[in-house]
Design a protein around this motif. Structure first.
Motif, mmCIF file in Angstrom:
data_model
loop_
_atom_site.group_PDB
_atom_site.id
_atom_site.type_symbol
_atom_site.label_atom_id
_atom_site.label_comp_id
_atom_site.label_asym_id
_atom_site.label_seq_id
_atom_site.Cartn_x
_atom_site.Cartn_y
_atom_site.Cartn_z
ATOM 1 N N VAL A 175 -11.142 -5.708 -3.040
ATOM 2 C CA VAL A 175 -10.337 -6.929 -3.118
ATOM 3 C C VAL A 175 -11.123 -8.042 -3.807
ATOM 4 O O VAL A 175 -12.341 -8.115 -3.711
ATOM 5 N N VAL A 187 -7.345 -4.801 -5.817
ATOM 6 C CA VAL A 187 -6.286 -5.747 -5.443
ATOM 7 C C VAL A 187 -6.816 -7.156 -5.707
ATOM 8 O O VAL A 187 -7.853 -7.542 -5.187
ATOM 9 N N THR A 193 0.835 -1.207 0.000
ATOM 10 C CA THR A 193 0.000 0.000 0.000
ATOM 11 C C THR A 193 0.866 1.252 0.000
ATOM 12 O O THR A 193 0.639 2.183 -0.782
ATOM 13 N N GLN A 231 -9.138 -0.700 -0.087
ATOM 14 C CA GLN A 231 -9.074 -1.142 -1.483
ATOM 15 C C GLN A 231 -10.193 -2.152 -1.759
ATOM 16 O O GLN A 231 -10.691 -2.801 -0.842
ATOM 17 N N LEU A 235 -2.822 -3.893 -8.007
ATOM 18 C CA LEU A 235 -1.931 -4.872 -7.386
ATOM 19 C C LEU A 235 -2.485 -6.265 -7.632
ATOM 20 O O LEU A 235 -3.680 -6.514 -7.433
ATOM 21 N N LEU A 247 -1.197 2.749 -3.052
ATOM 22 C CA LEU A 247 -2.514 2.201 -3.417
ATOM 23 C C LEU A 247 -3.599 3.069 -2.805
ATOM 24 O O LEU A 247 -3.607 3.316 -1.597
#
Ligand code: TYD
Ligand code: ZN
Length: 426
Positions: free
Chosen positions: A131, A110, A99, A129, A173, A104
Motif C-alpha cells: 500500500v 494499492v 479485494t 497488498q 487499485l 487483488l
C-alpha cells in the motif's frame, strides 16, 4: 476578512468545458469549514471566501462558484478520518469488496489519494497488498508514516503518478475516498490514473452523491473543499473524455449518501454493468437534468435557513441550553449559513482530540470533549454530525432517557426525544 486573492471564480465546467451555468444557491462569504481557530479575543483576521453552487446545463455537474487555493485548505488539515464504528466498518467493506471483486493478489500495489492518516490502507493489511498513500496534509502524512503506512506528502497528479510508477510499478487499485470532489484539475488526475493503472487495474472513488444532496436537502455538505457534486451521468461523461470507463457504481449511506464508482481503462477488461444505466435513469426521473429540480432544491434550502434559527432561538429564549454535537465541517457550514452561533450554542462536543480546545470557524463556538460535555449536558443537542445519527442516538441513549433531545437539521428541522420519535417543531 474577504480574501478574494486566494480564490478564483469558476467560469468553465471542469468536466465538459461549457460555460452555461444555472445559479442554484448562494451563501455569501463563509470561513473554511475545517479552519478551526485557537480561542482569541478578536477574530478580525479570519479569512472568508464566497460560497455558492451552480449547475452546468450541459453535463449537470454541480460546482462551487469559487475555488479556494488548495494550499490554504490542505497543507495543515484538521480533518482526520473519523474512528467511528460505522466508518471503520465501511473502510473494511471497501477493502474487502475491492479485494474480492477484482481478485487483488498479495503484493499487488494499492495506491490511495487523499489517504489521510492511513486508516483505509491499513484495512488492506490482512490481504497482504503493498500500500502507498498520497496526501498533501503534512501533519497527516507524518501520522500515517508513523503508523507504518508509507505516505507521500503530495497531491495526486500526473507527475506524482509518474514518480510512483517508476518507484513502485503499476497499481492494481487506485482508491480515492471523498477526495475526487475536492479536485479542480480533473484532467490531471485522470491522466495520472491512466498512467499508473495496470491494464486490469481499477480506479475506485467514493464521492457524495448529488442525487442524495438534492433529495436530502443536505446543503451543509456544500463547503469550500467540495468543488464538485457528481451525478453518475456526469461521472460517466468525465471518464469517457479521458480514456477511462465508469463500469460499475454502488450507492452507500456514508457521509449522508455517497456512491462508490468503479472505473477502468477504456481498453481494459471491465465491462459496464447495469448499475450505471439504472442510476442514470433515476437521476433523469428525479428531474436532475432540468433547471426546475434545482430551483425546488434552492427553495427547500431557504426554508431550513429560516426555520432552524427560529427553532433554536425560540428554545434559547425559553431558557433551554442548546449545544452542538459533532464539530463536523458540515456543522460549521450549517451554523454559518443559518446564522446560528455562540449566542445560541453553549459549546460543541466532538471526539476528535485535534479539534478540542479550539473554536469553530466563523461562529467561534468552543469545541469540547464528550466527557466534559457529559458533565454538564445541555437540554438540546443540535446534531451537526447527522450522517452518524443512528450511531449517535444509540450512544446517547442515557442523555435521551434523562429528557435530553436532539435537533436534526435536515431535510427539515425535527426534534427527537427518547424513543427516537420524531416530533416536528411548531
Ligand atoms: P464527519 O462525519 O467527518 O463530517 P464532515 O465531513 O462534515 O466533517 O464529521 C463528524 C464529526 O463528528 C467528527 O469531527 C467526529 C465527530 N463525532 C463525534 O463527536 N461523536 C460521534 O459519535 C461521531 C460518530 C462523530
Ligand atoms: Zn459541464
Amino acid at each position: 476578512m474577504e480574501t478574494s486573492g486566494r480564490s478564483r471564480l469558476v467560469t468553465h465546467c471542469r468536466v465538459c468545458g461549457a460555460a452555461d451555468w444555472q445559479e442554484v444557491v448562494s451563501f455569501g462569504s463563509v470561513p473554511l469549514a475545517n479552519a478551526f481557530l485557537d480561542p482569541a479575543t478578536s477574530y478580525e483576521d479570519e479569512a472568508r471566501f464566497p460560497l455558492g453552487v451552480i449547475s452546468c446545463r450541459s453535463c449537470r455537474l454541480m460546482s462551487l462558484t469559487h475555488v479556494v487555493d488548495p494550499e490554504v485548505m490542505y497543507r495543515t488539515y484538521f480533518y482526520v478520518t473519523s474512528d467511528s464504528e460505522s466508518i471503520t466498518r465501511h473502510m473494511r467493506y471497501v477493502a474487502q469488496t475491492c479485494t474480492s471483486r477484482f481478485a487483488l493478489g498479495e503484493d499487488e500495489l494499492v495506491v490511495e489519494m487523499g489517504s489521510n492518516t492511513g486508516a483505509q490502507l491499513l484495512a488492506f493489511r490482512p490481504g497482504g497488498q503493498r500500500v502507498l498513500g498520497v496526501d498533501p496534509a503534512l501533519n497527516l502524512a507524518a501520522t500515517a508514516n508513523a503508523h507504518g503506512v508509507l505516505t507521500l506528502p503530495e497531491y495526486f497528479s500526473d507527475r506524482t503518478a509518474a514518480r510512483i510508477r517508476n518507484g513502485h510499478g503499476q497499481a492494481r487499485l487506485i482508491l480515492g475516498r471523498h477526495v475526487f470532489a475536492h479536485v479542480d484539475d480533473l484532467a490531471d488526475v485522470a491522466a495520472g490514473v491512466r498512467r499508473l493503472l495496470a491494464r486490469d487495474g481499477v480506479f475506485a472513488i467514493e464521492v457524495p452523491y448529488a442525487l442524495d444532496l438534492v433529495e436530502r436537502v443536505a446543503f451543509d455538505t456544500v463547503y469550500h473543499e467540495h468543488l464538485s457534486y457528481f451525478l453518475v451521468g456526469t461521472l460517466a461523461e468525465l471518464f469517457d473524455r479521458h480514456g477511462l470507463r465508469l463500469f460499475d457504481v454502488e450507492r452507500l449511506p456514508v457521509h449522508g449518501g455517497s456512491i462508490l464508482a468503479f472505473v477502468g481503462l477504456r481498453e481494459g477488461p471491465w465491462e459496464q454493468q447495469g448499475s450505471v444505466a439504472e442510476l442514470f435513469a433515476a437521476e433523469q426521473a428525479a428531474g436532475l437534468h432540468q433547471d426546475a429540480a434545482y430551483g425546488e432544491f434552492a427553495h427547500k434550502v431557504a426554508r431550513v435557513r429560516q426555520e432552524l434559527p427560529r427553532l433554536v432561538r425560540g428554545l434559547v429564549a425559553q431558557g433551554a441550553r442548546v449545544a452542538g454535537y459533532g464539530a463536523s465541517a458540515k456543522g460549521t457550514t450549517l451554523l454559518n449559513i443559518c446564522g446560528i452561533g455562540a449566542d445560541e450554542l453553549q459549546f460543541c462536543s466532538d471526539t476528535t482530540v485535534l479539534k478540542q480546545g479550539k473554536v469553530l470557524p466563523g461562529t467561534h463556538v468552543p469545541v469540547c470533549s464528550p466527557q466534559s460535555a457529559a458533565a454538564e449536558p445541555p437540554d438540546y443537542y443540535l446534531l451537526l454530525a447527522w450522517n452518524y445519527a443512528d450511531e449517535i442516538l444509540e450512544k446517547e441513549r442515557r442523555f435521551l432517557d434523562n429528557g435530553g433531545r436532539f435537533i436534526l437539521p435536515v431535510p427539515e428541522p425535527v426534534v427527537l426525544s427518547a424513543g427516537a420519535r420524531a416530533t416536528t417543531p411548531t
